[in-house]
Scaffold this motif. Structure first.
Motif, mmCIF file in Angstrom:
data_model
loop_
_atom_site.group_PDB
_atom_site.id
_atom_site.type_symbol
_atom_site.label_atom_id
_atom_site.label_comp_id
_atom_site.label_asym_id
_atom_site.label_seq_id
_atom_site.Cartn_x
_atom_site.Cartn_y
_atom_site.Cartn_z
ATOM 1 N N UNK A 36 0.836 -1.200 0.000
ATOM 2 C CA UNK A 36 0.000 0.000 0.000
ATOM 3 C C UNK A 36 0.873 1.253 0.000
ATOM 4 N N UNK A 37 1.847 1.283 0.894
ATOM 5 C CA UNK A 37 2.675 2.475 1.046
ATOM 6 C C UNK A 37 3.439 2.854 -0.198
ATOM 7 N N UNK A 38 4.085 1.873 -0.827
ATOM 8 C CA UNK A 38 4.865 2.163 -2.026
ATOM 9 C C UNK A 38 3.963 2.475 -3.217
ATOM 10 N N UNK A 39 2.892 1.729 -3.359
ATOM 11 C CA UNK A 39 2.004 1.930 -4.507
ATOM 12 C C UNK A 39 1.204 3.221 -4.392
ATOM 13 N N UNK A 40 0.836 3.601 -3.178
ATOM 14 C CA UNK A 40 0.039 4.810 -3.016
ATOM 15 C C UNK A 40 0.806 6.038 -3.490
ATOM 16 N N UNK A 41 2.081 6.105 -3.162
ATOM 17 C CA UNK A 41 2.889 7.236 -3.617
ATOM 18 C C UNK A 41 3.023 7.219 -5.133
ATOM 19 N N UNK A 42 3.205 6.041 -5.718
ATOM 20 C CA UNK A 42 3.329 5.950 -7.173
ATOM 21 C C UNK A 42 2.056 6.435 -7.867
ATOM 22 N N UNK A 43 0.898 6.088 -7.301
ATOM 23 C CA UNK A 43 -0.385 6.441 -7.908
ATOM 24 C C UNK A 43 -0.678 7.937 -7.797
ATOM 25 N N UNK A 44 -0.365 8.524 -6.642
ATOM 26 C CA UNK A 44 -0.700 9.935 -6.417
ATOM 27 C C UNK A 44 0.512 10.855 -6.563
ATOM 28 N N UNK A 45 1.589 10.320 -7.140
ATOM 29 C CA UNK A 45 2.812 11.113 -7.287
ATOM 30 C C UNK A 45 2.587 12.450 -7.992
ATOM 31 N N UNK A 46 1.868 12.490 -9.115
ATOM 32 C CA UNK A 46 1.676 13.782 -9.793
ATOM 33 C C UNK A 46 1.017 14.841 -8.917
ATOM 34 N N UNK A 47 0.008 14.448 -8.132
ATOM 35 C CA UNK A 47 -0.666 15.468 -7.323
ATOM 36 C C UNK A 47 0.146 15.826 -6.075
ATOM 37 N N UNK A 48 0.976 14.897 -5.595
ATOM 38 C CA UNK A 48 1.893 15.244 -4.501
ATOM 39 C C UNK A 48 2.871 16.307 -4.977
ATOM 40 N N UNK A 49 3.416 16.106 -6.168
ATOM 41 C CA UNK A 49 4.392 17.046 -6.710
ATOM 42 C C UNK A 49 3.750 18.404 -7.018
ATOM 43 N N UNK A 50 2.511 18.376 -7.462
ATOM 44 C CA UNK A 50 1.800 19.634 -7.696
ATOM 45 C C UNK A 50 1.603 20.392 -6.391
ATOM 46 N N UNK A 51 1.321 19.651 -5.322
ATOM 47 C CA UNK A 51 1.059 20.268 -4.025
ATOM 48 C C UNK A 51 2.334 20.736 -3.334
ATOM 49 N N UNK A 283 2.181 7.500 -21.416
ATOM 50 C CA UNK A 283 2.384 7.118 -22.806
ATOM 51 C C UNK A 283 1.207 6.361 -23.397
ATOM 52 N N UNK A 284 0.446 5.699 -22.518
ATOM 53 C CA UNK A 284 -0.726 4.946 -22.979
ATOM 54 C C UNK A 284 -2.003 5.783 -22.934
ATOM 55 N N UNK A 285 -1.871 7.001 -22.434
ATOM 56 C CA UNK A 285 -3.034 7.870 -22.349
ATOM 57 C C UNK A 285 -3.993 7.500 -21.241
ATOM 58 N N UNK A 286 -3.487 6.840 -20.200
ATOM 59 C CA UNK A 286 -4.322 6.419 -19.080
ATOM 60 C C UNK A 286 -3.981 7.227 -17.832
ATOM 61 N N UNK A 287 -4.948 7.397 -16.952
ATOM 62 C CA UNK A 287 -4.663 8.040 -15.674
ATOM 63 C C UNK A 287 -3.858 7.079 -14.807
ATOM 64 N N UNK A 288 -3.147 7.607 -13.830
ATOM 65 C CA UNK A 288 -2.313 6.763 -12.983
ATOM 66 C C UNK A 288 -3.152 5.753 -12.205
ATOM 67 N N UNK A 289 -4.325 6.167 -11.725
ATOM 68 C CA UNK A 289 -5.168 5.257 -10.956
ATOM 69 C C UNK A 289 -5.758 4.153 -11.834
ATOM 70 N N UNK A 290 -6.235 4.508 -13.014
ATOM 71 C CA UNK A 290 -6.810 3.510 -13.924
ATOM 72 C C UNK A 290 -5.753 2.500 -14.350
#
Length: 459
Positions: A36-51, A283-290
């Motif tokens: 959970x811990x490692x994957x959660x950061x990977x999934x929400x990385x873009x919004x963490x960096x924006x914040x 590159x695949x045009x998908x959101x990180x969560x999807x």
């Protein structure tokens, strides 16, 4: 060579029971929290960096991804040493550290505070990667040890990753702000770790440690009775007075081999786990969560379940080599087809990579099985710590190298780097990985007890 005998025959020949399932669930929760811990950061990385500031291919992102891995090295080495004075003695501290660090990470005010809290999360996770496989492995029967550890650690990690994605998607569906989304997603990661703090303190010490390290055969016999659901009068196993250094020297070659295998496996596995939802998904045009949810549900979970059924029949060696080999070929297809084949085909090829990588390395060496099976009881927690450290070194390397490869050489070059690693891992698995299916831990490690009389008397 002296005759190697099985001093815990009654444990190894017992049937799979409630105690084994309970131990698997309790020990597996720590790895679920890590997933959970490692994957959660990977999934929400873009919004963490924006914040908090930063870019996906920047150095702060590499430190953010690598911080828990660095912490795991500290935690694994520290608790590998401490675990040699008692497995249960320090059990529960690991998930407590993970819980506190996770909650602190959710209230981070800047990127470096988040990196520091992730480092301390890693210390707890590293401790868990040593203590949990050691405890579960020493409690298991020989026939089902592979499937129990594969389910408890390989499958649990993937379940944690899916849980993280679902939480992030739920926050988005509720219309929460980006900042609230990443904070809640990180914070919820404390729940699985906190849920087993008490249960872990209640799990008994392993009979192998009690008898061989402490010389407490009476208590060891009582634990064996619980494991096997039978009354035990006496356990005739001699205490081991050899030094840990003796076993580390004797098992040096096996430790190096197991460490190399985990090092290579983590380079390939963590490259896509850490950066797949942000770089490959784009590159695949998908959101990180999807991207993450589809990959884990459609490919990683089925392969982890299949591995549970194959690991004690096909065996560790063949399963890992086959998985790494087919994962490499799937990445070749992903790389060569490119976007010209369509997003769906390219995603399926990447999914095939995830399937086979999780089926092989993800369910064998990355599930922490190998270090447990090559080591004698007296040195088992320390050997496990060494192999965990080697794996984290591979993951740290990929945390810094993969985004740079992606940034300066593109996706194709990055994929061929991983393909090369996977084919090297295939050959290394065939040559270096010992087969341990249906064998006792004592037989796997050639641990000589020097005892010929019946080892256990039952009422």
């Amino acid at each position: 060579m002296p005759k190697t005998i099985n001093p815990f025959l009654v444990t190894d020949q017992s049937k799979l029971g409630k105690f084994h399932i309970k131990a698997m669930l309790i020990t597996g929760m720590g790895v679920l929290s890590d997933g959970y811990g490692l994957s959660s950061v990977a999934v929400i990385l873009p919004i963490i960096l924006t914040s908090l500031g930063g870019e996906v291919t920047g150095i702060t992102t590499s430190f953010l991804s690598a911080a828990p891995l660095m912490g795991m090295i500290v935690g694994s080495l520290l608790f590998g040493y401490l675990g040699n004075s008692g497995r249960k003695k320090y059990y529960g501290i690991d998930v407590t550290l993970m819980t506190i660090a996770t909650l602190l990470s959710a209230v981070s005010t800047n990127i470096w505070f988040l990196i520091i809290t992730r480092f301390f999360f890693g210390i707890g996770a590293g401790a868990d990667y040593v203590l949990s496989p050691t405890i579960l492995g020493e409690h298991c029967n020989a026939k089902d040890r592979g499937k129990l550890m594969s389910a408890g650690f390989g499958l649990s990690w993937t379940m944690g990753a899916i849980f993280a994605v679902l939480v992030a998607m739920a926050c988005a569906a509720l219309g929460l702000s980006s900042e609230l989304t990443w904070r809640i997603t990180l914070g919820v990661g404390a729940l699985p770790a906190a849920s087993v703090i008490y249960l872990r303190r209640d799990l008994p010490e392993t009979p192998r440690f009690l008898a061989r390290v402490q010389g407490n055969t009476q208590e060891a016999a009582e634990v064996v009775a619980v494991e096997t659901n039978q009354n035990t009068a006496k356990l005739n196993v001699k205490q081991d007075y050899q030094s840990v250094r003796y076993y580390l020297q004797r098992e040096k070659a096996a430790i190096i081999k197991a460490s190399l295998l985990w090092f290579l496996a983590d380079i390939a596995g963590y490259s896509t786990e850490l950066y797949g939802p942000s770089l490959i998904a784009k590159g695949l045009g998908l959101s990180s969560t999807s991207f993450s949810l589809l990959t884990h549900v459609l490919f990683s979970i089925p392969s982890a379940i299949l591995a549970v059924f194959l690991i004690d029949t096909l065996g560790r060696n063949k399963l890992q080599a086959l998985g790494a080999f087919l994962a490499g070929f799937a990445l070749i297809g992903f790389s060569m087809l490119g976007t010209s084949a369509g997003v769906m085909i390219q995603f399926i090829m990447f999914g095939a990579f995830s399937f086979f990588d999780n089926l092989g390395p993800g369910s064998v060496v990355q599930a922490g099985i190998t270090g447990i099976e090559i080591a004698s009881t007296k040195a088992r927690s320390i050997v496990q710590a060494i192999t965990v450290t080697a794996g984290r070194c591979g993951a740290i390397l990929t945390a810094f190298v993969f985004p740079s490869l992606f940034k300066y050489f593109g996706e194709t070059a990055s994929m061929w780097f991983l393909i090369a690693i996977l084919f090297i891992l295939t050959i290394a698995s065939i040559v270096l990985l010992p087969e341990a299916k249906n064998r006792s831990l004592e037989d796997c490690a050639q641990e000589v007890i020097g005892q010929e009389e019946p080892l256990i008397k039952t009422l």
